[in-house]
Design a protein around this motif. Structure first.
Motif, short mmCIF file in Angstrom:
data_model
loop_
_atom_site.label_atom_id
_atom_site.label_comp_id
_atom_site.label_asym_id
_atom_site.label_seq_id
_atom_site.Cartn_x
_atom_site.Cartn_y
_atom_site.Cartn_z
N ALA A 436 0.83 -1.21 0.00
CA ALA A 436 0.00 0.00 0.00
C ALA A 436 0.86 1.25 0.00
N ALA A 437 2.01 1.21 0.69
CA ALA A 437 2.92 2.35 0.69
C ALA A 437 3.44 2.61 -0.72
N SER A 438 3.68 1.54 -1.48
CA SER A 438 4.11 1.70 -2.87
C SER A 438 3.00 2.30 -3.72
N THR A 439 1.75 1.89 -3.42
CA THR A 439 0.60 2.49 -4.12
C THR A 439 0.53 3.97 -3.86
N ILE A 440 0.74 4.37 -2.59
CA ILE A 440 0.70 5.79 -2.24
C ILE A 440 1.76 6.57 -3.01
N ALA A 441 2.95 5.99 -3.11
CA ALA A 441 4.04 6.68 -3.80
C ALA A 441 3.71 6.96 -5.26
N ALA A 442 2.85 6.09 -5.85
CA ALA A 442 2.49 6.26 -7.25
C ALA A 442 1.25 7.12 -7.45
N MET A 443 0.57 7.49 -6.36
CA MET A 443 -0.65 8.28 -6.48
C MET A 443 -0.33 9.73 -6.81
N ALA A 444 -1.13 10.29 -7.66
CA ALA A 444 -1.01 11.71 -7.98
C ALA A 444 -2.13 12.47 -7.27
N SER A 445 -1.82 13.66 -6.80
CA SER A 445 -2.84 14.49 -6.16
C SER A 445 -3.82 14.99 -7.21
N SER A 446 -5.11 14.92 -6.88
CA SER A 446 -6.14 15.38 -7.80
C SER A 446 -6.70 16.71 -7.33
N PRO A 447 -7.07 17.58 -8.25
CA PRO A 447 -7.62 18.87 -7.84
C PRO A 447 -8.99 18.71 -7.18
N VAL A 448 -9.31 19.63 -6.30
CA VAL A 448 -10.64 19.66 -5.70
C VAL A 448 -11.62 20.21 -6.74
N LEU A 449 -12.73 19.50 -6.91
CA LEU A 449 -13.75 19.90 -7.88
C LEU A 449 -14.87 20.62 -7.14
N GLU A 450 -15.17 21.82 -7.55
CA GLU A 450 -16.18 22.61 -6.85
C GLU A 450 -17.56 22.43 -7.47
N GLY A 451 -18.57 22.34 -6.60
CA GLY A 451 -19.96 22.32 -7.03
C GLY A 451 -20.28 21.24 -8.05
N ALA A 452 -20.93 21.66 -9.14
CA ALA A 452 -21.40 20.72 -10.16
C ALA A 452 -20.28 19.92 -10.81
#
Length: 468
Positions: A436-452
């Motif tokens: 799971a730590a390896s999975t985290i290392a490969a994760m990219a941060s996603s932008p917060v989506l507002e409203g609709a």
């Protein structure tokens, strides 16, 4: 030396430390605090002022961990050219003050979690709960509810749920009534059990499963998929698309609400029992008044997540948080149901569990990663790797309880460094989180989506309302 003189570089070094995975952070934090408190207590002791860099523990947990050497530098530890030692130089008073300032900053913590206790189970843990007094409850697919103290010691095994005829058994949800009240559990046998904590008695309540308002008979309709309580208010949600309000203290008949749009996957009591949010398998989020007469007393209905399967809901920062099969976390206004914002967790796996606090939202699922989002902003705060898929979550104060798949049991985590375990148990759990730590290392941060922009992609994509 004034503490404030070194706090700015300490903050920078802590940021570096936070870039490591949670297990690494926790181990390094514990070692640094121990070493620095020794120096603070005995600044003239030569063995505390010198750290051998070739020592296996020092090498693994300090020299090769981002931010750790920098934190020691803030405390006055430096390595001279050609020396194998990190040494604290300077007057005793200055060395003690620097060590104290850095240790204090480390103990305040960054919210990172260390293992506080391992709660063993022979089957998947589908329900977990924490209370203000430090107790924990777990419910597993072996039909047993277990009560634990804050140190992870088993207090009671609470039995009474049974395997239904021609169907799988298992406890799917648990809750703890406040002030040492009853342990509540819902299961695939259609029962709500309300146990006394000393296991001397339990009340049994049955009411889910029968069709309501000319609805068709549903497969496994008796499954009690969620339990919620606030004060004396006790609610259960079921695959029969209804919610029942129970009076477990006076043993009165239940009051049934519904039918809702699909099998119920989550309940969140709001405003001290004035409202209850209901998550459904078709993505519809409904808020109703549990004080009203039987039937439906909707306050609002949101279709913004329709098109995915909601796996649960919770109260978070005065809002309603959800987790769903599209790997999205969403936040809704508790008064109107308006979709405020959402964020992609970072992987494409299903989310199975969600829990909330006054300032954060936690979600987890089949990628074995707990993601903590600040609420209400939904800015990603941190991720905590787990040994296996996470089916249930509970949070109270610094404690985070994760119910895991198969035989992995449950793990109690704490963001308070004083609660964290050391030794072989912690090391073993950290090693089991490597994937799971390896999975985290490969994760990219996603932008917060507002409203609709955070709405579900397609109303035609909804599938799998019955998700237990």
């Amino acid at each position: 030396m004034m503490d404030t003189e070194i706090l700015k570089p300490v903050d920078a070094a802590l940021k570096l430390l936070e870039s490591n995975d949670a297990a690494t952070q926790a181990g390094t934090r514990r070692l640094l605090i121990k070493a620095l408190r020794n120096v603070e207590r005995e600044p003239s002791n030569e063995k505390f002022r010198r750290l051998r860099t070739s020592n296996k523990t020092i090498d693994a947990k300090i020299m090769n961990v981002r931010g750790a050497p920098q934190l020691l530098a803030c405390a006055g530890f430096f390595q001279k050219k050609g020396s194998e030692f990190l040494e604290a130089t300077g007057a005793d008073a200055d060395v003690a003050a620097s060590a104290k300032a850095v240790a204090d900053a480390l103990e305040k913590g960054d919210g990172s979690y260390g293992v506080a206790a391992l709660l063993p189970h022979p089957a998947c843990v589908r329900g977990v709960a924490l209370d203000a007094d430090g107790f924990a409850a777990t419910g597993a697919l072996d039909n047993v509810v277990r009560l634990w103290n804050g140190q992870g010691n088993l207090l009671q095994e609470l039995r009474g749920h049974e395997k239904p005829a021609r169907a799988d058994g298992g406890v799917l949800a648990v809750a703890l009534m406040a002030g040492g009240g009853r342990v509540l559990s819902g299961a695939r046998d259609g029962r709500l059990l309300a146990f006394l904590r000393d296991a001397t008695a339990a009340n049994c309540y049955v009411g889910h499963g029968e069709p309501m308002a000319n609805q068709p008979t549903l497969t496994n309709a008796q499954n009690v998929s969620c339990v919620a309580c606030d004060g004396d208010l006790v609610l259960t949600g079921s695959w029969d698309r209804t919610v029942i309000k129970w009076s477990v203290e006076v043993d009165a008949p239940g009051v049934r609400y519904g039918p809702f749009t699909q099998s119920i996957t989550g309940l969140a009591i709001l405003e001290q029992g004035a409202k209850c949010a209901v998550a459904a398998g078709d993505g519809v989020l409904t808020c109703f008044d549990p004080r009203a007469a039987p039937g439906r007393a909707d306050v609002w209905v949101s279709n913004d997540a329709r098109g995915t399967t909601l796996r649960g809901c919770c109260a978070a920062a005065g809002c309603v948080g959800t987790a769903s099969n599209d790997a999205m976390v969403r936040l809704f206004a508790a008064d109107t149901g308006a979709l405020l914002r959402g964020a992609k967790v970072g992987s494409d796996g299903y989310l199975y569990a969600v829990a909330g606090s006054s300032d954060a939202l936690y979600v987890a699922g089949d990628d074995a990663v707990v993601s903590k989002f600040k609420a209400p902003s939904l800015e990603l705060a941190l991720r905590v790797p787990q040994p296996a898929a996470v089916w249930s979550l509970a949070v109270w104060g610094p404690r985070l309880l994760c119910g895991l798949d198969d035989h992995h049991g449950a793990i109690l985590w704490s963001s308070d460094p004083a609660d964290a375990l050391g030794g072989p148990v912690s090391t073993s759990i950290a090693a089991s989180c490597h994937a799971a730590a390896s999975t985290i290392a490969a994760m990219a941060s996603s932008p917060v989506l507002e409203g609709a922009a955070a709405r579900a992609a397609s109303a035609d994509a909804a599938a799998g309302g019955e998700v237990s």
